[in-house]
Design a protein around this motif. Sequence first.
Motif, mmCIF file in Angstrom:
data_model
loop_
_atom_site.group_PDB
_atom_site.id
_atom_site.type_symbol
_atom_site.label_atom_id
_atom_site.label_comp_id
_atom_site.label_asym_id
_atom_site.label_seq_id
_atom_site.Cartn_x
_atom_site.Cartn_y
_atom_site.Cartn_z
ATOM 1 N N SER A 274 11.832 -7.718 -25.676
ATOM 2 C CA SER A 274 12.291 -6.464 -26.277
ATOM 3 C C SER A 274 13.259 -6.690 -27.439
ATOM 4 O O SER A 274 13.515 -5.765 -28.215
ATOM 5 N N SER B 184 11.568 -0.333 -29.749
ATOM 6 C CA SER B 184 12.971 -0.410 -30.150
ATOM 7 C C SER B 184 13.319 0.749 -31.075
ATOM 8 O O SER B 184 12.508 1.184 -31.894
ATOM 9 N N ASP C 199 7.102 -5.945 -28.784
ATOM 10 C CA ASP C 199 6.764 -5.253 -27.538
ATOM 11 C C ASP C 199 5.462 -4.466 -27.613
ATOM 12 O O ASP C 199 4.853 -4.188 -26.579
ATOM 13 N N GLY D 19 10.750 -5.778 -21.880
ATOM 14 C CA GLY D 19 9.385 -6.120 -22.275
ATOM 15 C C GLY D 19 8.683 -7.033 -21.294
ATOM 16 O O GLY D 19 7.896 -7.901 -21.690
#
Length: 370
Positions: free
Chosen positions: A59, A367, A83, A155
Motif C-alpha cells: 500500500s 491511496s 495496489d 495491500g
Amino acid sequence: LITPAKSHPEVLVQAVAARDRTRAEGFAKKHGIPDIKDTYQDVLDDPNIDAIFIPLPNSLHYEWAVRSIRAGKHVLVEKPSVDNETEANILFNLPELYQPDSPVLLEAFHNRFHPAIHQFLTFITPADVVHVYTDSMVPWWFTSKDDIEFNHKLGGGSMMALGTYNFAVLRMVFEDEPEQCLNCNTSIFSDGIRDKCDYDFKAQFRFPNGGIGEATSTLRGPLLWKPSEARVTHKEVVVPDKALPATQEKVQTRQVTMHGFMHAVLWHRIDVKDSYIIRDKADGRPVKKWVEFSSHKAYTYKEAGGRFANAPGEDWWMSYRYQLEEFVNRVRGNKTQYWLTGEDSTKQMRMVDMAYEKSGLGLRPTSSYR
C-alpha cells in the motif's frame, strides 16, 4: 538487492531508512551500509542518492514511488508495483517520467529477468496454446496471521504476494491480456479482521485466442516447499512430413512445463513433451504413436540462446542480479536487453483487479496521496 549490488561495480548501497531506526541500524550494520536515515523523506532529500529501492508494504509503493520520482530519483519498486490499476495509471503516467533526462521507473519483477523463463518461452507458440496451469506456494510456517500479507489496508492477500507471479507468467505465455476472469475462489480467515485478505486462491482466465489460464497459490501450504510450476498445453497441429504417403498426416501436441519459475536460480527445469500421431486422413485411424521428451535449464542467457544469447550474465547470478543489470543500464542510458514498461505493469494490475473483483473480496485500497 543487497547481495546483487555487491557484485555490480556501479552500484553502492549508500543509505537505509525504516519506521524504526533501531531496525535500520541493525540492517545497516549487517550489510555494511554507511548511512542511516531517520525517515524515508531524508533519503529522498540526500543529493548523493541517485536511485531508490522501495520494498515497503504494497500500500506504500505508490506514494513513495511518486515522491521519489518527484525528488528526481530513479526508482526500483517491489512487485506488485502498486495496489490496483487506478494507482498504476497515475504512477506510470506521471509527467516527470516524460521529460528530458527523466527518472527511470521499474517494477522489480525479478523472475522475469532470469534467462530460464525466456528459454521456457522459446518452446511455446502463443497462438496454439489452449491451456496453462500455474501454481506457487509457501509453507504454512512461513507466514503468520499478523504478517502484512493478511492486512487489507497494507495491500495484503495471496494474489498480491504470490499470485502476481502466476498472472505474469500467464500473460507472458499467451503474449496477450486476459479478456475475462471466469472464476476466482479464495480462502480467508473469517475472523472479522483479516476477512478481506485471501490466504489462497484459484482463478481461471480466458484469453483472446480462446485459451484458458489457471492460477493457484497459497500462503498456507503444506509443510514442505514445492517449487512453482507452469504447465502449457498446445493444441494439436499438423506437422509437414514429406516421407509420408499422401493418405497420411503427422500431428503433434506439445506440453511445456517449467518447474521453479519464481526462483529459477535456486533450481529449475524445463520439460518439453511432444506427442506425435501418424494417422489416415480419411478416417483418422492412428497408424503410429510416440512421445519425445527433452529437459532444459538456463542459468545464463548464453545457455538460454535466442534473441538474448549475447546478454551478460554468470551462472551464479540471481534473478535480482539480472534485473539490477538492466536497471543500471537504463539509468546509464545504455541498451537494455529486456525491460518491463509502465504499460506492462499497469496491465498486470488490471489482471489482479479482475481476479479480486470476481472473488468478491474487492480491490486493494487506493491511496489518497496525489
